[in-house]
Design a protein around this motif. Structure first.
Motif, PDB file in Angstrom:
ATOM      1  N   ASN A   1      23.784  15.457  -0.748  1.00  0.00           N
ATOM      2  CA  ASN A   1      24.136  14.783   0.507  1.00  0.00           C
ATOM      3  C   ASN A   1      24.085  13.265   0.305  1.00  0.00           C
ATOM      4  OD1 ASN A   1      24.135  13.654   3.126  1.00  0.00           O
ATOM      5  ND2 ASN A   1      23.306  15.557   3.961  1.00  0.00           N
ATOM      6  N   ALA A   2      25.235  12.625   0.539  1.00  0.00           N
ATOM      7  CA  ALA A   2      25.326  11.184   0.297  1.00  0.00           C
ATOM      8  C   ALA A   2      24.519  10.371   1.303  1.00  0.00           C
ATOM      9  CB  ALA A   2      26.790  10.755   0.345  1.00  0.00           C
ATOM     10  N   LEU A   3      24.093  10.996   2.394  1.00  0.00           N
ATOM     11  CA  LEU A   3      23.340  10.262   3.416  1.00  0.00           C
ATOM     12  C   LEU A   3      21.833  10.444   3.267  1.00  0.00           C
ATOM     13  CD1 LEU A   3      25.534  10.936   6.559  1.00  0.00           C
ATOM     14  CD2 LEU A   3      25.298   8.804   5.305  1.00  0.00           C
ATOM     15  N   ALA A   4      21.425  11.191   2.249  1.00  0.00           N
ATOM     16  CA  ALA A   4      19.987  11.427   2.072  1.00  0.00           C
ATOM     17  C   ALA A   4      19.291  10.166   1.578  1.00  0.00           C
ATOM     18  CB  ALA A   4      19.770  12.561   1.076  1.00  0.00           C
ATOM     19  N   GLY A   5      18.116   9.946   2.108  1.00  0.00           N
ATOM     20  CA  GLY A   5      17.296   8.811   1.681  1.00  0.00           C
ATOM     21  C   GLY A   5      15.849   9.191   1.877  1.00  0.00           C
ATOM     22  N   PRO A   6      14.914   8.311   1.485  1.00  0.00           N
ATOM     23  CA  PRO A   6      13.496   8.670   1.603  1.00  0.00           C
ATOM     24  C   PRO A   6      13.097   9.112   3.013  1.00  0.00           C
ATOM     25  CG  PRO A   6      13.742   6.674   0.338  1.00  0.00           C
ATOM     26  CD  PRO A   6      15.110   7.022   0.833  1.00  0.00           C
ATOM     27  N   ASN A   7      13.744   8.539   4.024  1.00  0.00           N
ATOM     28  CA  ASN A   7      13.357   8.912   5.384  1.00  0.00           C
ATOM     29  C   ASN A   7      13.700  10.361   5.712  1.00  0.00           C
ATOM     30  OD1 ASN A   7      16.060   8.155   5.247  1.00  0.00           O
ATOM     31  ND2 ASN A   7      16.175   7.944   7.464  1.00  0.00           N
ATOM     32  N   ILE A   8      14.681  10.909   4.980  1.00  0.00           N
ATOM     33  CA  ILE A   8      15.150  12.263   5.288  1.00  0.00           C
ATOM     34  C   ILE A   8      14.120  13.315   4.903  1.00  0.00           C
ATOM     35  CG2 ILE A   8      16.355  13.103   3.202  1.00  0.00           C
ATOM     36  CD1 ILE A   8      18.197  12.923   6.430  1.00  0.00           C
ATOM     37  N   ILE A   9      13.241  13.008   3.928  1.00  0.00           N
ATOM     38  CA  ILE A   9      12.218  14.003   3.570  1.00  0.00           C
ATOM     39  C   ILE A   9      10.867  13.623   4.168  1.00  0.00           C
ATOM     40  CG2 ILE A   9      13.284  14.966   1.497  1.00  0.00           C
ATOM     41  CD1 ILE A   9      11.343  13.051  -0.063  1.00  0.00           C
TER      42      ILE A   9
ATOM     43  N   HIS B   1      12.794  27.196  -3.096  1.00  0.00           N
ATOM     44  CA  HIS B   1      13.618  28.389  -3.283  1.00  0.00           C
ATOM     45  C   HIS B   1      14.499  28.703  -2.076  1.00  0.00           C
ATOM     46  CE1 HIS B   1      12.990  29.738  -7.240  1.00  0.00           C
ATOM     47  NE2 HIS B   1      11.689  29.842  -7.140  1.00  0.00           N
ATOM     48  N   ARG B   2      14.658  27.710  -1.185  1.00  0.00           N
ATOM     49  CA  ARG B   2      15.641  27.900  -0.116  1.00  0.00           C
ATOM     50  C   ARG B   2      16.819  26.979  -0.401  1.00  0.00           C
ATOM     51  NH1 ARG B   2      10.812  28.647   2.991  1.00  0.00           N
ATOM     52  NH2 ARG B   2      10.846  30.665   4.029  1.00  0.00           N
ATOM     53  N   SER B   3      17.788  26.922   0.510  1.00  0.00           N
ATOM     54  CA  SER B   3      19.011  26.168   0.222  1.00  0.00           C
ATOM     55  C   SER B   3      18.783  24.664   0.344  1.00  0.00           C
ATOM     56  CB  SER B   3      20.106  26.592   1.201  1.00  0.00           C
ATOM     57  OG  SER B   3      19.758  26.148   2.483  1.00  0.00           O
ATOM     58  N   LYS B   4      19.792  23.910  -0.149  1.00  0.00           N
ATOM     59  CA  LYS B   4      19.720  22.447  -0.106  1.00  0.00           C
ATOM     60  C   LYS B   4      19.651  21.945   1.327  1.00  0.00           C
ATOM     61  CE  LYS B   4      23.410  22.155  -2.808  1.00  0.00           C
ATOM     62  NZ  LYS B   4      24.498  21.649  -3.661  1.00  0.00           N
ATOM     63  N   SER B   5      20.414  22.593   2.203  1.00  0.00           N
ATOM     64  CA  SER B   5      20.435  22.126   3.588  1.00  0.00           C
ATOM     65  C   SER B   5      19.082  22.350   4.266  1.00  0.00           C
ATOM     66  CB  SER B   5      21.549  22.820   4.370  1.00  0.00           C
ATOM     67  OG  SER B   5      21.407  24.207   4.237  1.00  0.00           O
ATOM     68  N   THR B   6      18.313  23.341   3.779  1.00  0.00           N
ATOM     69  CA  THR B   6      16.991  23.598   4.359  1.00  0.00           C
ATOM     70  C   THR B   6      16.085  22.382   4.164  1.00  0.00           C
ATOM     71  OG1 THR B   6      17.274  25.890   3.725  1.00  0.00           O
ATOM     72  CG2 THR B   6      15.079  25.260   4.423  1.00  0.00           C
TER      73      THR B   6
ATOM     74  N   ILE C   1      16.935  19.266   4.094  1.00  0.00           N
ATOM     75  CA  ILE C   1      17.293  18.238   5.074  1.00  0.00           C
ATOM     76  C   ILE C   1      16.828  18.642   6.474  1.00  0.00           C
ATOM     77  CG2 ILE C   1      19.247  17.050   6.172  1.00  0.00           C
ATOM     78  CD1 ILE C   1      20.661  17.284   3.449  1.00  0.00           C
ATOM     79  N   LEU C   2      17.092  19.884   6.833  1.00  0.00           N
ATOM     80  CA  LEU C   2      16.717  20.327   8.176  1.00  0.00           C
ATOM     81  C   LEU C   2      15.196  20.322   8.361  1.00  0.00           C
ATOM     82  CD1 LEU C   2      19.301  23.209   8.612  1.00  0.00           C
ATOM     83  CD2 LEU C   2      19.299  20.992   9.763  1.00  0.00           C
ATOM     84  N   ALA C   3      14.482  20.748   7.316  1.00  0.00           N
ATOM     85  CA  ALA C   3      13.012  20.721   7.395  1.00  0.00           C
ATOM     86  C   ALA C   3      12.533  19.277   7.507  1.00  0.00           C
ATOM     87  CB  ALA C   3      12.413  21.385   6.152  1.00  0.00           C
ATOM     88  N   GLY C   4      13.167  18.375   6.770  1.00  0.00           N
ATOM     89  CA  GLY C   4      12.811  16.948   6.825  1.00  0.00           C
ATOM     90  C   GLY C   4      13.013  16.371   8.211  1.00  0.00           C
TER      91      GLY C   4
END
Lengths: 244, 327
Positions: free
Chosen positions: B83-91, B136-141, B143-146
């Motif tokens: 995800n090109a919009l991911a940054g430290p704040n996302i996690i 062991h879950r998907s990449k989008s998980t 981001i959503l968990a973050g």
């Protein structure tokens, strides 16, 4: 080479593959056919060791679960249906096929470079080597990924609709290449085909899936005579042998 | 000289130039003689030495360390999440660090020396929670968990700030982010941590490259995708947490620098990592320098400057986005 024994694969509570049993002989070309949603891609992923399953799968006589990920990657290669448009050049992508043979530094040795060059030559992407995947057409990208799979130099090739974006000419040369690899290097090929003519005319063996169950396993000729294809797909096969 | 070698030469030179400028320019301009005299101590215990060793060098090192840490973090996160919009704040780094700081300010306002530790602890724990959940879950998980954990922690921050408005003023200072008052001794641990992470990232660089092929292809190549993704997330959180522990919540560095690094070195993740380290340093040193001189003797926090420089430049990059824009 590959044997499924009472194998069931489920996503949650839904069974996708139901009690499948078959075996593939070394050096044979097998086509996997079936309607959309019949479980073809799931079967390939399970054979590649990417999915958990009930029952048993054996690769070269050993249970699949007994292999380390590196050992497995040296024995089988998988080309999935969906190929990401990664920010990579064709040459870099092909070189990634050598990953199972490299240490953590990722440095390619002379033998690895040779395999990569050969794979790019076989799939006719040498002239595209410095191009980015995003600059390629669908067929060219498919061939670039095939170069990666061939560079992996695995005995078992698991291909999910490898000719999906190819025109007739490129499809024919690709099928010829697979046949050559099968005969000269004794590769075992299991590939999903949507083109029934190509599957029937080209493959040594056929696996026919319907709703997650294996309803036929045997030679293409036996399948043709059984009339199962017409029954499962609800079509009559008229065009033949265009890929010969 | 090919493009790869050009980058490796130009970026360090650029960084050196910006560092020299940052040491000499400020509310007090140091001439060449004053600068070298102060740096080498030939003039004894002079004002120039004091300015350099007590103020400007710690700030410079702080900018370099924070810039590199946030850039590594963003680069890793954008790679593993695709995800090109991911940054430290996302996690959850920002929210976790902010919550840790808010708890300290609220319950132990006299223990301000503990703030870097609680900021690091909060950021790292929040991201570990997310990594644990998304393993062991998907990449989008991821981001959503973050997003979920961040929302929860931000609600906690708002709750405590409502209970004691005085705490809010202190928290704002941390949330804007800045390098004023940074001391060399508080940089040692973050520098060590980010340095170790940098070496691990370089070691696993070729495996991390495979993640851009998607989980199925990467797994078929023998890469243990779940474990590698978890490792990357832990490294990303450690780098970002180390940076925010002393520099506060600096925005935009972790988002923007990876995009430029990928442009300069579109194919090789290891080279992207080196570029990100140098570029992150350049950006933060430059922002800190501008913050000190634009309204001297007053100072503009570096967090505001990174956004002011970063946002238009990032926008320009998006408009000129070309073939290697994908991750």
């Amino acid at each position: 080479m590959l044997r499924f024994k009472n194998t069931t694969v489920s996503y949650g509570k839904t069974e996708i593959l139901k009690n499948i049993s078959f075996s593939l002989k070394q050096g044979k070309f097998t086509a996997l056919i079936g309607k959309n949603g019949s479980g073809k891609s799931t079967l390939l992923s399970a054979a590649a060791g990417l999915l958990s399953f009930d029952g048993e799968i054996f690769l070269k006589g050993r249970p699949l679960k007994g292999y380390s990920s590196k050992e497995l990657a040296q024995l089988r290669a998988l080309l999935p249906q969906l190929l990401p448009n990664a920010s990579l050049t064709v040459e870099r992508l092909a070189a990634m096929g050598r990953t199972p043979y490299l240490d953590l530094t990722g440095r390619l040795k002379a033998e690895d470079r040779e395999q990569v060059e050969t794979a790019m030559e076989q799939t006719d992407v040498l002239r595209l080597r410095d191009r980015f995947l995003s600059e390629l057409s669908g067929g060219e990208r498919q061939r670039a990924y095939l170069a990666m799979v061939l560079a992996q130099n695995a005995e078992l090739l698991l291909l999910d609709e490898p000719t999906a974006f190819m025109d007739v000419e490129v499809t024919r040369s690709f099928l010829k290449l697979l046949r050559r690899l099968q005969k000269e290097q004794h590769k075992t090929v299991l590939t999903v085909f949507h083109d029934l003519n190509a599957a029937m005319d080209y493959a040594d063996e056929l696996l026919l899936l319907e709703n997650g169950r294996l309803c036929f396993s045997g030679s293409a000729e036996a399948c043709r005579q059984s009339g199962l294809v017409e029954e499962v797909f609800g079509v009559t096969r008229k065009t033949r042998e265009i890929y010969q | 000289m090919n493009k790869k070698n050009r980058i490796l030469w130009v970026l360090p030179l650029l960084l050196c130039a910006v560092c020299c400028l940052s040491l000499r320019v400020g509310s007090v301009f140091l001439s060449g003689r004053e600068f070298w005299g102060g740096l080498l101590g030939t003039d004894g215990f002079s004002t120039e030495s004091l300015i350099l060793y007590e103020i400007r060098l710690p700030r410079l090192f702080g900018a370099l360390i924070a810039g590199s840490g946030l850039s590594f973090s963003g680069l890793l996160l954008q790679k593993v999440t695709g995800n090109a919009l991911a940054g430290p704040n996302i996690i959850g780094v920002n929210a976790g660090a902010g919550f840790g700081v808010m708890l300290t300010l609220f319950f132990a306002p006299t223990l301000v020396l503990l703030l870097p530790i609680t900021a690091f602890g909060g950021a790292f724990l929040a991201t570990l929670l997310i990594v644990g959940f998304a393993y062991h879950r998907s990449k989008s998980t991821v981001i959503l968990a973050g997003v979920s954990i961040s929302a929860l922690l931000n609600a906690g921050i708002s709750f405590f700030s409502l209970l004691d408005p005085d705490v809010l003023a202190s928290y704002n200072h941390f949330s804007i982010g800045g390098l004023s008052g940074v001391q060399t001794k508080e940089l040692l641990l973050p520098a060590l941590l980010i340095g170790i992470c940098f070496l691990i990232i370089l070691l696993f660089g070729s495996r991390i490259d495979c993640l851009s092929l998607g989980d199925a292809v990467a797994s078929s190549l023998g890469v243990r995708v779940g474990s590698l993704r978890a490792l990357c997330l832990i490294l990303a959180s450690a780098c970002a947490a180390a940076a925010v522990s002393f520099a506060g919540l600096l925005g935009f560095v972790g988002l923007m620098v990876p995009h430029i690094a990928r442009r300069l070195a579109p194919v090789c993740f290891r080279l992207q990592t080196v570029c990100a380290a140098l570029l992150g340093g350049v950006l933060l040193v430059l922002a800190d320098l501008l913050g000190r001189v634009l309204f001297a003797p007053s100072e503009l926090p570096v967090g505001i400057l990174t956004a002011l420089i970063g946002a238009p430049f990032f926008f320009y990059l998006l408009i000129r986005r070309k073939r290697y824009a994908s991750i």
